[in-house]
Design a protein around this motif. Sequence first.
Motif, PDB file in Angstrom:
ATOM      1  N   GLU A  34       0.803  -1.222   0.000  1.00 30.00           N
ATOM      2  CA  GLU A  34       0.000   0.000   0.000  1.00 30.00           C
ATOM      3  C   GLU A  34       0.837   1.275   0.000  1.00 30.00           C
ATOM      4  N   ASP A  35       2.078   1.196   0.506  1.00 32.75           N
ATOM      5  CA  ASP A  35       2.943   2.378   0.537  1.00 32.75           C
ATOM      6  C   ASP A  35       4.089   2.282  -0.474  1.00 32.75           C
ATOM      7  N   SER A  78      -2.164   1.883  -2.524  1.00 32.01           N
ATOM      8  CA  SER A  78      -3.401   2.551  -2.110  1.00 32.01           C
ATOM      9  C   SER A  78      -3.182   3.672  -1.106  1.00 32.01           C
ATOM     10  N   ALA A  79      -2.067   3.638  -0.352  1.00 31.08           N
ATOM     11  CA  ALA A  79      -1.808   4.656   0.668  1.00 31.08           C
ATOM     12  C   ALA A  79      -0.853   5.749   0.190  1.00 31.08           C
ATOM     13  N   VAL A  80      -0.445   5.697  -1.053  1.00 31.76           N
ATOM     14  CA  VAL A  80       0.518   6.674  -1.583  1.00 31.76           C
ATOM     15  C   VAL A  80      -0.231   7.897  -2.089  1.00 31.76           C
ATOM     16  N   SER A  81       0.163   9.066  -1.597  1.00 31.74           N
ATOM     17  CA  SER A  81      -0.482  10.309  -2.026  1.00 31.74           C
ATOM     18  C   SER A  81       0.490  11.301  -2.647  1.00 31.74           C
ATOM     19  N   GLY A  82       1.788  11.071  -2.482  1.00 32.25           N
ATOM     20  CA  GLY A  82       2.765  12.043  -2.941  1.00 32.25           C
ATOM     21  C   GLY A  82       3.201  11.888  -4.388  1.00 32.25           C
ATOM     22  N   TYR A  83       2.783  10.817  -5.038  1.00 30.91           N
ATOM     23  CA  TYR A  83       3.190  10.568  -6.420  1.00 30.91           C
ATOM     24  C   TYR A  83       1.998  10.102  -7.240  1.00 30.91           C
ATOM     25  N   LYS A  84       2.095  10.329  -8.528  1.00 28.28           N
ATOM     26  CA  LYS A  84       1.057   9.857  -9.442  1.00 28.28           C
ATOM     27  C   LYS A  84       1.717   9.216 -10.654  1.00 28.28           C
ATOM     28  N   ASP A  95       7.450   4.403  -0.701  1.00 31.85           N
ATOM     29  CA  ASP A  95       7.309   5.772  -1.184  1.00 31.85           C
ATOM     30  C   ASP A  95       8.220   6.769  -0.483  1.00 31.85           C
TER      31      ASP A  95
END
Length: 355
Positions: free
Chosen positions: A28-29, A74-80, A139
């Motif tokens: 998830e990370d 699913s828990a990564v927010s800093g990259y796309k 991440d």
Amino acid sequence: MTPSYGFACTEAGAPMKPWSFERRDLREDDVRIEITHCGVCHSDIHQARNDWGWASYPLVPGHEIVGRVAEIGSAVSGYKVGDKVGVGCMVDSCQECPSCADGLEQYCENGMTQTYADKDRRDGQTTYGGYSDQIIVRDKFVLRMPESIDLAAAAPLLCAGITTYSPLKHAGVGKGHKLAVVGLGGLGHMGIKFGVALGAEVTLFTRSPAKEAEARALGVTNVILSTDEAQMQAAAGTFDFILDTVPVPHDLNPYISTLKRDGTHIIVGVIGPLDPPVSGVNLILGRKSVIGSLIGGIAETQEMLDFCAEHGIACDIETIKIAEINEAFDRTVKGDVHYRFVIDMASLAETKQAA
């Protein structure tokens, strides 16, 4: 598991050759990165040939990795997906010890997880490096590549770059300081570029008179032939800092004599005993220091990448195909590269077609 493809060596001294293997499934990370380029570090060669005695096989080297995000947990927010990113010499740490709390994951007191030839701290699987089509990384250990930066030339910044930037920043090198760099190779040329950009007056110590022209082109003010006793004596008490990038044991004492009072000799190249020993008299009579430095933490590495983008700094490279890696190893050992090889990973497809 995630099927992957790259180049590996199966035993000490064996040539690098194509190898199919599996990486872990995405956590998830995690961030999955499609690798576009990977730098060739001299330590890759040391590991592949087990020069240091702790290599494990099969071994996929490579810790100067750049590419684009292909998938996120699913828990990564800093990259796309599509982001330009990089991965350096480590892919995890305990995140709990004082060093990690200070953003110095490279000094993790429970041991950082190296990008290759190490064990994942969660599941114990072997880590494999960037001589491959993709990599899956936590991440927190992914670096954002500035938009203006060239990915191929930026790859070696993730080792050669941060290895030289970190000690210069830690020492406070800047305007008004005199910095000497020992050795003009992958590390040395980056040390010169950073020293100049930080505002120091930079001198190169070299054993080769032929290096003078290229050193001056990089921005040095002076070049001292370290084998010339008269030149070394004339430099006595000159430098505030020496950045020593030579990767083999050598005599530090002549260089230490060129330091001012309270000067600092920084070692980033030698892994192993210093030979011959450093004279205590040489240190005591000028309150001089000999220190070591190991890469940099994640935050400092990101700072270094942003600094490079701001100042137009990149590594001088020669791009190769992955099939040329064994020749590149031999040339690196001979010093026949200015100053780093970088593998274009698009060439992996050619090896698959030839198989």
